[in-house]
Write a protein that holds these residues in place. Sequence first.
Motif, mmCIF file in Angstrom:
data_model
loop_
_atom_site.group_PDB
_atom_site.id
_atom_site.type_symbol
_atom_site.label_atom_id
_atom_site.label_comp_id
_atom_site.label_asym_id
_atom_site.label_seq_id
_atom_site.Cartn_x
_atom_site.Cartn_y
_atom_site.Cartn_z
ATOM 1 N N GLN A 88 0.807 -1.224 0.000
ATOM 2 C CA GLN A 88 0.000 0.000 0.000
ATOM 3 C C GLN A 88 0.840 1.274 0.000
ATOM 4 O OE1 GLN A 88 -3.468 -0.042 -0.132
ATOM 5 N NE2 GLN A 88 -3.214 -2.221 -0.413
ATOM 6 N N PRO B 217 4.089 3.470 -1.332
ATOM 7 C CA PRO B 217 5.147 3.605 -2.343
ATOM 8 C C PRO B 217 6.527 3.714 -1.698
ATOM 9 C CG PRO B 217 3.480 5.330 -2.612
ATOM 10 C CD PRO B 217 3.160 4.596 -1.356
ATOM 11 N N ASP C 30 4.927 -5.655 -12.403
ATOM 12 C CA ASP C 30 4.097 -4.486 -12.723
ATOM 13 C C ASP C 30 3.070 -4.183 -11.637
ATOM 14 O OD1 ASP C 30 5.394 -3.951 -15.141
ATOM 15 O OD2 ASP C 30 4.140 -5.399 -16.209
ATOM 16 N N MET C 31 3.481 -4.369 -10.386
ATOM 17 C CA MET C 31 2.621 -4.062 -9.237
ATOM 18 C C MET C 31 3.415 -3.256 -8.213
ATOM 19 S SD MET C 31 0.635 -7.650 -8.538
ATOM 20 C CE MET C 31 2.117 -8.615 -8.394
ATOM 21 N N ALA C 32 4.028 -2.185 -8.651
ATOM 22 C CA ALA C 32 4.858 -1.386 -7.751
ATOM 23 C C ALA C 32 4.081 -1.029 -6.486
ATOM 24 C CB ALA C 32 5.329 -0.116 -8.451
ATOM 25 N N TYR D 255 10.197 -4.880 -2.769
ATOM 26 C CA TYR D 255 9.865 -3.787 -3.691
ATOM 27 C C TYR D 255 10.250 -4.157 -5.130
ATOM 28 C CZ TYR D 255 8.670 -0.300 -0.146
ATOM 29 O OH TYR D 255 8.059 0.403 0.858
ATOM 30 N N ARG E 12 -2.536 -1.606 -4.643
ATOM 31 C CA ARG E 12 -3.500 -1.257 -3.601
ATOM 32 C C ARG E 12 -4.780 -2.080 -3.726
ATOM 33 N NH1 ARG E 12 -2.834 5.337 -3.165
ATOM 34 N NH2 ARG E 12 -0.840 5.267 -2.082
ATOM 35 N N SER F 206 1.038 1.483 -5.992
ATOM 36 C CA SER F 206 0.323 1.715 -7.248
ATOM 37 C C SER F 206 -1.134 1.309 -7.078
ATOM 38 C CB SER F 206 0.966 0.903 -8.382
ATOM 39 O OG SER F 206 0.748 -0.485 -8.169
ATOM 40 N N ALA F 207 -1.972 1.790 -7.971
ATOM 41 C CA ALA F 207 -3.398 1.450 -7.918
ATOM 42 C C ALA F 207 -3.594 -0.062 -7.997
ATOM 43 C CB ALA F 207 -4.144 2.157 -9.047
ATOM 44 N N VAL F 208 -2.805 -0.727 -8.845
ATOM 45 C CA VAL F 208 -2.919 -2.175 -8.992
ATOM 46 C C VAL F 208 -2.566 -2.877 -7.678
ATOM 47 C CG1 VAL F 208 -1.918 -4.200 -10.151
ATOM 48 C CG2 VAL F 208 -2.473 -2.160 -11.472
ATOM 49 N N GLU G 3 7.746 -4.610 -8.379
ATOM 50 C CA GLU G 3 7.985 -3.851 -9.608
ATOM 51 C C GLU G 3 8.122 -4.774 -10.813
ATOM 52 O OE1 GLU G 3 11.476 -1.533 -8.837
ATOM 53 O OE2 GLU G 3 10.383 -0.056 -7.644
#
Length: 129
Positions: free
Chosen positions: A59, A61, A116-118, A109, A125, A121-123, A113
Motif C-alpha cells: 500500500q 510507495p 508491474d505491481m509497484a 519492492y 493497492r 500503485s493502484a494495482v 515492480e
Amino acid sequence: RHGFVSGALAGHLVLPAAEAGAPPVLVLSFDAQAALAALGDDAATAAVRELTLTLDVAQTPESVEPFAAWHQAVRALADDMDATAVDDEGRPLTLQHFATIHEELNKLYRALESRDMAAGSAVARRLFQ
C-alpha cells in the motif's frame, strides 16, 4: 508526538501519508483495553506496555521511504518508553536486524515492480487490499 494520529479503530494510531486519501505510512497498534485498565478510564494516564508498529508494503510507495519512517519510529518509541524493540518472537532488534529487514524490504519492492505491481500503485493497492 511522533506524527501519529488517531486511527479508525480503538488501539490504532497511524502515521498518515502526505497524499490525501492514501493509506497510512505506518500503523501503531496496542491493546487499548489493557492500557486503560492499568490506570482506570482516564485516557491521558493510560499505560501502554506493548505495541506493534507495522507498514503495509503493497500500500505504501517506496518513494515515501516507509522503512526510514518505521526505523525512526521504532527507535524513538523505544527510547521514549524506556523499552527494547523486539521482533515477533521477542528477540531484541539490533542494527544488523534493521539492515537485514531493509534488505528484504528492498527485495520485496523489486519483486513487486518486476510484476508491474509497484508498491503503492493502484494495482497493488487493489490486489493487496
